[in-house]
Design a protein around this motif. Sequence first.
Motif, PDB file in Angstrom:
ATOM      1  N   ARG A 343       0.841  -1.197   0.000  1.00 20.56           N
ATOM      2  CA  ARG A 343       0.000   0.000   0.000  1.00 20.56           C
ATOM      3  C   ARG A 343       0.880   1.253   0.000  1.00 20.56           C
ATOM      4  N   GLU A 344       0.246   2.363  -0.314  1.00 19.08           N
ATOM      5  CA  GLU A 344       0.903   3.668  -0.210  1.00 19.08           C
ATOM      6  C   GLU A 344       0.437   4.316   1.075  1.00 19.08           C
ATOM      7  N   ARG A 345       1.362   4.900   1.826  1.00 19.52           N
ATOM      8  CA  ARG A 345       0.938   5.663   3.009  1.00 19.52           C
ATOM      9  C   ARG A 345       1.440   7.094   2.872  1.00 19.52           C
ATOM     10  N   PRO A 346       0.524   8.007   2.539  1.00 24.79           N
ATOM     11  CA  PRO A 346       0.962   9.400   2.400  1.00 24.79           C
ATOM     12  C   PRO A 346       1.408   9.945   3.753  1.00 24.79           C
ATOM     13  N   HIS A 347       2.479  10.722   3.757  1.00 22.26           N
ATOM     14  CA  HIS A 347       2.946  11.334   5.012  1.00 22.26           C
ATOM     15  C   HIS A 347       1.990  12.430   5.443  1.00 22.26           C
ATOM     16  N   ALA A 348       1.783  12.511   6.744  1.00 22.62           N
ATOM     17  CA  ALA A 348       0.986  13.631   7.271  1.00 22.62           C
ATOM     18  C   ALA A 348       1.835  14.899   7.156  1.00 22.62           C
ATOM     19  N   GLN A 349       1.163  16.049   7.194  1.00 23.26           N
ATOM     20  CA  GLN A 349       1.863  17.323   7.027  1.00 23.26           C
ATOM     21  C   GLN A 349       3.043  17.456   7.995  1.00 23.26           C
ATOM     22  N   ASP A 350       2.854  16.994   9.255  1.00 22.23           N
ATOM     23  CA  ASP A 350       3.935  17.194  10.237  1.00 22.23           C
ATOM     24  C   ASP A 350       5.062  16.169  10.105  1.00 22.23           C
ATOM     25  N   LEU A 352       6.435  15.698   7.072  1.00 19.96           N
ATOM     26  CA  LEU A 352       7.182  16.122   5.890  1.00 19.96           C
ATOM     27  C   LEU A 352       8.384  16.972   6.274  1.00 19.96           C
ATOM     28  N   ALA A 353       9.488  16.801   5.530  1.00 19.62           N
ATOM     29  CA  ALA A 353      10.614  17.722   5.695  1.00 19.62           C
ATOM     30  C   ALA A 353      10.138  19.100   5.247  1.00 19.62           C
ATOM     31  N   HIS A 354      10.765  20.163   5.802  1.00 16.23           N
ATOM     32  CA  HIS A 354      10.230  21.508   5.549  1.00 16.23           C
ATOM     33  C   HIS A 354      10.220  21.864   4.054  1.00 16.23           C
ATOM     34  N   TYR A 355      11.159  21.270   3.287  1.00 15.32           N
ATOM     35  CA  TYR A 355      11.254  21.635   1.870  1.00 15.32           C
ATOM     36  C   TYR A 355      10.355  20.767   0.990  1.00 15.32           C
ATOM     37  N   SER A 356       9.790  19.706   1.584  1.00  9.17           N
ATOM     38  CA  SER A 356       9.085  18.728   0.769  1.00  9.17           C
ATOM     39  C   SER A 356       7.597  19.063   0.680  1.00  9.17           C
ATOM     40  N   SER A 357       7.053  18.922  -0.542  1.00  9.16           N
ATOM     41  CA  SER A 357       5.627  19.234  -0.642  1.00  9.16           C
ATOM     42  C   SER A 357       4.779  17.965  -0.725  1.00  9.16           C
ATOM     43  N   GLY A 358       5.405  16.822  -0.661  1.00 12.19           N
ATOM     44  CA  GLY A 358       4.632  15.584  -0.664  1.00 12.19           C
ATOM     45  C   GLY A 358       5.547  14.385  -0.510  1.00 12.19           C
ATOM     46  N   CYS A 359       5.084  13.384   0.210  1.00 13.42           N
ATOM     47  CA  CYS A 359       5.903  12.180   0.387  1.00 13.42           C
ATOM     48  C   CYS A 359       4.978  11.009   0.696  1.00 13.42           C
ATOM     49  N   VAL A 360       5.230   9.891   0.068  1.00 16.74           N
ATOM     50  CA  VAL A 360       4.485   8.687   0.451  1.00 16.74           C
ATOM     51  C   VAL A 360       5.480   7.571   0.749  1.00 16.74           C
ATOM     52  N   ASP A 361       5.128   6.735   1.706  1.00 15.38           N
ATOM     53  CA  ASP A 361       5.894   5.511   1.924  1.00 15.38           C
ATOM     54  C   ASP A 361       5.168   4.396   1.197  1.00 15.38           C
ATOM     55  N   VAL A 362       5.920   3.580   0.507  1.00 19.08           N
ATOM     56  CA  VAL A 362       5.327   2.343   0.005  1.00 19.08           C
ATOM     57  C   VAL A 362       5.542   1.336   1.124  1.00 19.08           C
ATOM     58  N   GLU A 363       4.464   0.723   1.579  1.00 20.27           N
ATOM     59  CA  GLU A 363       4.585  -0.184   2.724  1.00 20.27           C
ATOM     60  C   GLU A 363       4.145  -1.604   2.352  1.00 20.27           C
TER      61      GLU A 363
END
Length: 593
Positions: A343-350, A352-363
């Motif tokens: 599955r994909e797990r999108p990162h919550a806003q908090d 995320l690294a300050h420069y990143s506008s989106g991140c997902v973990d593949v789990e």
Amino acid sequence: MSAMRHLLDLCKRRGFLFQSAEIHGGLRGAYDYGPLGVELKRNVSQEWWNSMVYQRSDVVGIDTAIITPPAVLKTSGHVDQFTDEMVDSRLSKERFRPDKAPALKLVDQDKVLPISAPDKVTAKVWEQDIRTQFAKGALITRKGKEILLQVERMEKDKIVLKKDTAAGTTTSGEPTDLHIPYHGYVDPNSNSPFLTESRPFNLMFKTYLDPIDPIDKVITTTLDAQKSPSTSDLASTRQLVDKTLLPSLTYLRPETAQGVFINYATVQRSHPHLKIPFGIAQIGKSFRNEIRLEHAIFRTPEFEQMELEFFVAPWQAEEQFVAWRKFRMDWWRYYGRNHDRIRERPHAQDELAHYSSGCVDVEYLFPWGWGEVEGIANRGDFDLSKHSEATGIKLQYTDAILMQERQVREKATGVKETSVEVLAKERFTPHVVESSCGLNRAMLALMLDAMEVVDEQGKVIPFPGESDNNSSNDNAIVSKGVRTIMRLHPRLAPVKVGIMPLISNNKDLVELCTGISQSLRQELQVNVSLETQSTTIGKRYYRMDEIGTPWCVTVDYESLQDRMVTIRERDTGEQRRVSTEEVVEIVRDGLRL
Ligand code: ATP
């Protein structure tokens, strides 16, 4: 027996994975890949490289140095920020990341840890009040299955649970006394199970490029510092030591990505045909001094990453992020069988690294729960901007076509186009979409995903925790007639074909087998195995199933006359009589993407 235990036994027995330096007592977190493991790992990385580089026209590869100067990692933020919080446990002397410290999630680990615990628990666990939880009934995950149980009493080395709890969800047949290891986080005398306050801990391994032992330098500098009152305090001594060691200090890279960023300009210059969007891929070793090593090759200090840095125009970043997420999930679904375990797990806003506008973990759903196998991130222009700032070298992209078009327009109209929008489209610092996958974790996930245990009739026996009605599976998994099939994708399988003479010591049969294996090796460049053990053909088939071999070929006396052999498919068990030439074609076809 848990799926993980079963897999690790198999890995050791059949030569996928060994504890490193075992004959010298072993080293925690260090593993050696045996003859089958090395093949599987190479195949996984080859499939990644194939899909990321060979099958695309917009990605090239690179292989950069592991030993990295501090300037690179200072610029990337790793020297100051690549830290985890660390706490020490009072009871077990183990170290935890506070966020990973096992609070009330008690997992049956098959064995009770040898710790001395108190009769009564009047303590807290990290971040949670154990008294409250116990009074209400603790949430315990037992062998992957969540059941609500109430603690009856604490004993010296175990927690005794009530069979029927207020929540009343214990399954029948469950023993009354469950042995639940404490993991060392219950402390009778303190509100906190830890010794120490949480403190940051840098995960990078330092090494010194210097023929003089750094310890000698530390001793000499410290002794010198003690002679003067102005430098004899701890902080000043430390400063002097750091200064002495700095010229030879290097790091083992904690990720392969920085090697790509610092080569952005050199790759671009040497490959001017690369137009944005384009990517640079790398597979290689990375090192992290992890506070807690866990689940065999899931988390180790030395591991391999398969990373792609995809450089895009700022206005393409979001679209490319979405596209890469799909591309990578498709890859996982293609090689995995159980699509509900990825599955994909999108990162919550908090998160995320300050420069990143989106991140997902593949789990992947490992036997102990969901775990990250890959991260996909929209990193903005942070990486190239930082390296550019630090070095004074412009790491930008210039769109030569747009520039030329503007110059032609300017010539025709006689008007200079100086608007910020026009120029920003022509020259900009690329944004980066990154896909970062752990090779060893991918291999572990793909093996668990492929592994199936079946009974004599071929019926699948779920591992404990995998179905609702399997409390007796512990015995079933290891009982007679039960066998393991590793249903790996043929392109991942470490051995592609097992070739076996019906009678293992018959010279003519062995000779024909050798001929077939030679044609397969030469025509398809694949790994084949001549199975000449003096056991029955059935047993040899099962041995091949256990390591994931997709095809077996048996040569019998008739084969000597008519050059026809029996080919058997792992997944269906189907057997066919085919010519020796057809064997090559069947395998070639089966290995096509
Ligand atoms: P985790 O949260 O599990 O520590 P991470 O978020 O720090 O992982 P990344 O920095 O995103 O991991 O690294 C990318 C990938 O590298 C991870 O998805 C994982 O597959 C792999 N990886 C990271 N650390 C390790 C390790 N110590 N051992 C094995 N693989 C690792």
